[in-house]
Design an enzyme around this catalytic site. Structure first.
Site, PDB file in Angstrom:
ATOM      1  N   ASP A 215     -58.967   7.965  20.290  1.00  0.00           N
ATOM      2  CA  ASP A 215     -60.198   7.196  20.507  1.00  0.00           C
ATOM      3  C   ASP A 215     -59.982   5.678  20.453  1.00  0.00           C
ATOM      4  O   ASP A 215     -60.778   4.917  20.976  1.00  0.00           O
ATOM      5  CB  ASP A 215     -61.260   7.579  19.462  1.00  0.00           C
ATOM      6  CG  ASP A 215     -60.774   7.369  18.028  1.00  0.00           C
ATOM      7  OD1 ASP A 215     -59.595   7.036  17.830  1.00  0.00           O
ATOM      8  OD2 ASP A 215     -61.573   7.562  17.094  1.00  0.00           O
ATOM      9  N   HIS A 216     -58.889   5.243  19.835  1.00  0.00           N
ATOM     10  CA  HIS A 216     -58.735   3.801  19.617  1.00  0.00           C
ATOM     11  C   HIS A 216     -58.212   3.083  20.858  1.00  0.00           C
ATOM     12  O   HIS A 216     -58.757   2.085  21.289  1.00  0.00           O
ATOM     13  CB  HIS A 216     -57.802   3.540  18.430  1.00  0.00           C
ATOM     14  CG  HIS A 216     -58.501   3.586  17.119  1.00  0.00           C
ATOM     15  ND1 HIS A 216     -59.148   4.704  16.660  1.00  0.00           N
ATOM     16  CD2 HIS A 216     -58.683   2.639  16.166  1.00  0.00           C
ATOM     17  CE1 HIS A 216     -59.689   4.445  15.478  1.00  0.00           C
ATOM     18  NE2 HIS A 216     -59.425   3.192  15.157  1.00  0.00           N
TER      19      HIS A 216
ATOM     20  N   ASP B 132     -57.808   6.423   8.688  1.00  0.00           N
ATOM     21  CA  ASP B 132     -58.698   5.391   9.204  1.00  0.00           C
ATOM     22  C   ASP B 132     -59.682   5.047   8.098  1.00  0.00           C
ATOM     23  O   ASP B 132     -60.240   5.940   7.445  1.00  0.00           O
ATOM     24  CB  ASP B 132     -59.459   5.896  10.436  1.00  0.00           C
ATOM     25  CG  ASP B 132     -60.150   4.739  11.129  1.00  0.00           C
ATOM     26  OD1 ASP B 132     -59.599   4.254  12.133  1.00  0.00           O
ATOM     27  OD2 ASP B 132     -61.209   4.297  10.641  1.00  0.00           O
TER      28      ASP B 132
ATOM     29  N   ARG C 215     -67.024  -4.690  11.336  1.00  0.00           N
ATOM     30  CA  ARG C 215     -66.119  -5.775  10.928  1.00  0.00           C
ATOM     31  C   ARG C 215     -66.264  -6.946  11.886  1.00  0.00           C
ATOM     32  O   ARG C 215     -66.306  -6.740  13.097  1.00  0.00           O
ATOM     33  CB  ARG C 215     -64.658  -5.304  10.962  1.00  0.00           C
ATOM     34  CG  ARG C 215     -64.422  -4.227   9.956  1.00  0.00           C
ATOM     35  CD  ARG C 215     -62.968  -3.914   9.743  1.00  0.00           C
ATOM     36  NE  ARG C 215     -62.903  -3.094   8.550  1.00  0.00           N
ATOM     37  CZ  ARG C 215     -62.132  -2.031   8.391  1.00  0.00           C
ATOM     38  NH1 ARG C 215     -61.296  -1.678   9.347  1.00  0.00           N
ATOM     39  NH2 ARG C 215     -62.163  -1.346   7.275  1.00  0.00           N
TER      40      ARG C 215
ATOM     41  N   SER D 232     -58.633  -2.379   7.280  1.00  0.00           N
ATOM     42  CA  SER D 232     -58.206  -1.107   7.861  1.00  0.00           C
ATOM     43  C   SER D 232     -57.153  -0.401   7.018  1.00  0.00           C
ATOM     44  O   SER D 232     -56.579  -0.971   6.088  1.00  0.00           O
ATOM     45  CB  SER D 232     -57.666  -1.348   9.267  1.00  0.00           C
ATOM     46  OG  SER D 232     -56.267  -1.455   9.235  1.00  0.00           O
TER      47      SER D 232
ATOM     48  N   ARG E 298     -54.412   0.733   8.433  1.00  0.00           N
ATOM     49  CA  ARG E 298     -53.172   0.762   9.224  1.00  0.00           C
ATOM     50  C   ARG E 298     -51.953   0.495   8.349  1.00  0.00           C
ATOM     51  O   ARG E 298     -51.813  -0.569   7.750  1.00  0.00           O
ATOM     52  CB  ARG E 298     -53.255  -0.213  10.412  1.00  0.00           C
ATOM     53  CG  ARG E 298     -53.335  -1.677  10.086  1.00  0.00           C
ATOM     54  CD  ARG E 298     -53.629  -2.507  11.332  1.00  0.00           C
ATOM     55  NE  ARG E 298     -55.002  -2.278  11.779  1.00  0.00           N
ATOM     56  CZ  ARG E 298     -55.814  -3.218  12.260  1.00  0.00           C
ATOM     57  NH1 ARG E 298     -55.385  -4.450  12.412  1.00  0.00           N
ATOM     58  NH2 ARG E 298     -57.047  -2.929  12.622  1.00  0.00           N
TER      59      ARG E 298
END
Ligand code: MIC
Ligand code: SF4
Length: 640
Positions: free
Chosen positions: A64-65, A119, A379, A534, A536
């Site tokens: 989806d990203h 996520d 964000r 995030s 990540r």
């Protein structure tokens, strides 16, 4: 004494530790989710653990990203994720099906279940009573392998809701209000549990918006009870069997209480460049708006977009104001289409995008230079939109739709009647067939990789003494978007650590990578809440690849702290925060790493001869992981 929902779920999933705030607890994880930007690493790590099939009740791999497919890298990643899911017993959600959190809420999340996702907005599922937490990819890989997930036992904050929302105020305004009150570091180490008579008045999408954006408080997670509204939602989603009632005991004990009277809330907005810079929309009246963007995992539900269509119907946005709309899932899109609600969006001048994260992660849709963009996202960090000087404001879908018509901020008293509060229709169309369920026999499935998917690197053990210079000094609230920016160009390299590492801190200090490459090793100095935002893990993996051995900070965000541990970087805390001013970029340090004990203090010595006391909040196990060079090394060591 009675128990909160949080305590009930943790107790049922506890595999180790004591439920005392701050102490480490290990939790059994029922479900996991990954997405493409973090998922390739997570799945490579899962493969490296070498246990074959996932051992959770359910693991879903979403794409989806990044769905732009500009060149081979991105589609190769998608193919890898599809094939590794089939081989490993996970469900695969193809590009364009929807945003992971919206899809998970609609199709898979369960009240009372534990869920971790690679996520940070995984807490969205808390809207229906899941204990859902964001985590680094490696932590998710281990949970998929059946290992426990370790967190410091959170404090539980009761958010006591009374009254009900009126006028144009929405669920988004509840969480913006809380952010204004508590700030982006106000939730670290806490779970926000919603309770009180006001809960029943909030729809599931409103609840999910609130738990989604609890991530911006730095919270471990946020959770709502599973009540009659939850039952209704799950039944309409064709998942009535997944409902279990979940309530706190009447005499439940909480560590803190915050009261919010919903009836006092008005439309709010977070101003550039932090989600906690909140003010009433009316205070900005007169400010021109270049762009509105409606969507993201925070506000892309059927009710958000139906309201949007109702507000826009028969009207047109001014030519100076661009309007982008990304529905959260194909299910949402189908419902809108069926009810003739796409046409009013198109006729109003909106650009209807794919059901993905899109502009939220800088995948297109950047505003003009210094442009004002009102977004329904979570964000508004500087540069995240893809336009470095973009001025991003965060608001509800209803507010953004209304402002898109005005082309400038206006006072809500001029907006006329508020849109109705939307209920789901009785016959919600299913999109279940769009998910790819794993075959019973995966013997023939080949895992397909592309040339951009680079194998995991082996990291060396931590040296006994670290001799390194401070190679970068940064301030408070440094986000993972500062450490590793998002956007199309860089996100396409998420499966290639050597390549993506070249962008570490690139928007903060262009020379950083050259400096550390020359030095071979280095230390980062930061302020409060370092690494917020995030999940990540590339924001830890990249620095580690470049040679960062330690970060010295005033305080850390939860997920980034865990990622630093997972990849063997020492997170050191200044005993005296004022010492931050005594250290500069270029100061050479000697850190006695082997002398460190869990929670102990050591002196690091600067080249001037001055010593600076640092401590840590690491458990014995975490310290051992760092000393081993990271979690994968530690796991392998234990296996042998
Ligand atoms: C985000 O909203 O920042 C992201 C992009 O979804 C990240 C994950 C990532 O960087 O891939 C998150 O929130 O964890
Ligand atoms: Fe995607 Fe944005 Fe949600 Fe992150 S915050 S999951 S980028 S929509």
């Amino acid at each position: 004494m009675g128990k909160s929902i949080t305590h009930k779920i943790i107790e049922r999933h506890l595999v180790s530790g004591e439920m005392i705030p701050g102490r480490e607890v290990g939790l059994r994880i029922d479900q996991t989710l990954t997405q493409d930007a973090t998922g390739t690493m997570a799945w490579l790590q899962f493969e490296a653990i070498n246990i074959g099939k996932v051992r959770t009740d359910l693991s879903v791999s979403y794409v989806d990203h990044n769905t732009l497919q500009m060149g081979f890298r991105n589609p190769d990643d998608h193919r890898y994720l599809r094939t590794v899911a089939a081989k490993s017993g996970a469900v695969f959600s193809p590009a364009g099906t929807g945003i992971c959190h919206q899809l998970h809420l609609e199709n898979f999340a369960k009240p009372g279940a534990t869920l971790i996702g690679s996520d940070s907005h995984t807490p969205t599922a808390g809207g229906i009573g899941s204990m859902a937490m964001g985590a680094g990819g490696l932590s998710v890989a281990l949970a998929m392998a059946g290992e426990a997930y370790f967190i410091p036992m959170p404090k539980v904050v009761k958010v006591n809701l009374t009254g009900q929302l009126t006028g144009w105020a929405q669920g988004k305004d509840v969480i913006l209000h809380l952010l204004g009150l508590l700030t982006v570091k106000g939730g670290v180490g806490k779970v926000f549990e919603y309770a009180g008579p006001g809960v029943a008045s909030l729809s599931v999408p409103d609840r999910a918006t609130i738990t989604n954006m609890g991530a911006e408080l730095g919270a471990t997670t946020s959770i709502f009870p599973a009540d009659e509204r939850t039952r209704d939602f799950l039944e309409k989603m064709g998942r009535g069997q997944d409902f279990v009632e979940l309530m706190a005991d009447d005499d439940a004990e909480y560590d803190e209480v915050v009261d919010i009277d919903l009836s006092t809330l008005e439309p709010l907005v977070a101003q550039p460049h932090m989600p906690d810079r909140v003010c009433p929309v009316r205070e900005l009246a007169g400010k021109k708006i270049d762009q509105c963007a409606i969507g993201s995992c925070t506000n892309s539900s059927y009710s958000d977009l139906k309201n949007t269509a109702q507000i826009l119907a028969g009207k047109k946005t001014p030519p100076e104001t661009d309007l982008l709309i990304s529905p959260g899932s194909k299910q949402v899109m189908k419902m809108l289409a069926r009810e003739g609600l796409i046409e009013p969006l198109l006729d109003a001048g909106a650009r209807v995008l794919e059901c993905t994260c899109g502009p939220c992660i800088g995948m297109g849709g950047s505003p003009v230079s210094a442009g004002v963009s009102v977004r329904t996202f979570n964000r508004n960090f500087e540069g995240r939109s893809g336009t470095q000087d973009g001025q991003i404001y965060l608001a509800s879908a209803q507010t953004a739709a209304r402002l898109a018509l005005d082309g400038e901020f206006t006072d809500p008293v001029t907006w006329g009647d508020a849109p109705e509060r939307i209920e789901l229709p009785a016959d919600v169309p299913s999109i279940r067939d769009l998910f790819v369920f794993p075959p019973a026999d995966a013997g023939d499935v080949a895992i397909l990789r592309g040339p951009n998917i680079v194998a995991l690197e082996d990291f060396a053990e931590l040296p006994d003494t670290i001799e390194a210079k401070v190679l970068l000094k940064v301030g408070d609230n440094i986000t993972t978007d500062h450490i590793l920016p998002a956007g199309a160009e860089i996100t396409a390299l998420r499966s290639n650590i050597p390549a993506i590492s070249q962008y570490i801190f690139s928007r903060v200090d262009k020379e950083f990578v050259a400096r550390i490459t020359e030095a071979g090793t280095g230390v980062i100095l930061g302020g409060e809440n370092y690494g917020q935002g995030s999940s990540r893990e590339h924001a830890a993996l990249g620095p580690r690849h470049l040679g960062v051995k330690a970060v010295i900070v005033k305080s850390l965000a939860r997920i980034h702290r865990a990622n630093l541990v997972n990849f063997g970087i020492l997170p050191l805390l200044l005993v005296n925060p004022a010492d931050y001013d005594r250290l500069e970029q270029g100061t050479a340090l000697t850190i006695p790493a082997s002398a460190m004990t869990p929670g102990g203090t050591v002196d690091i010595v600067a080249d001037s001869g001055e010593s600076i006391a640092v401590t840590n909040d690491l458990t014995k196990k975490e310290l051992e992981i760092i000393q081993a060079g990271g979690l994968l090394n530690a796991v392998r060591k234990n296996q042998s």
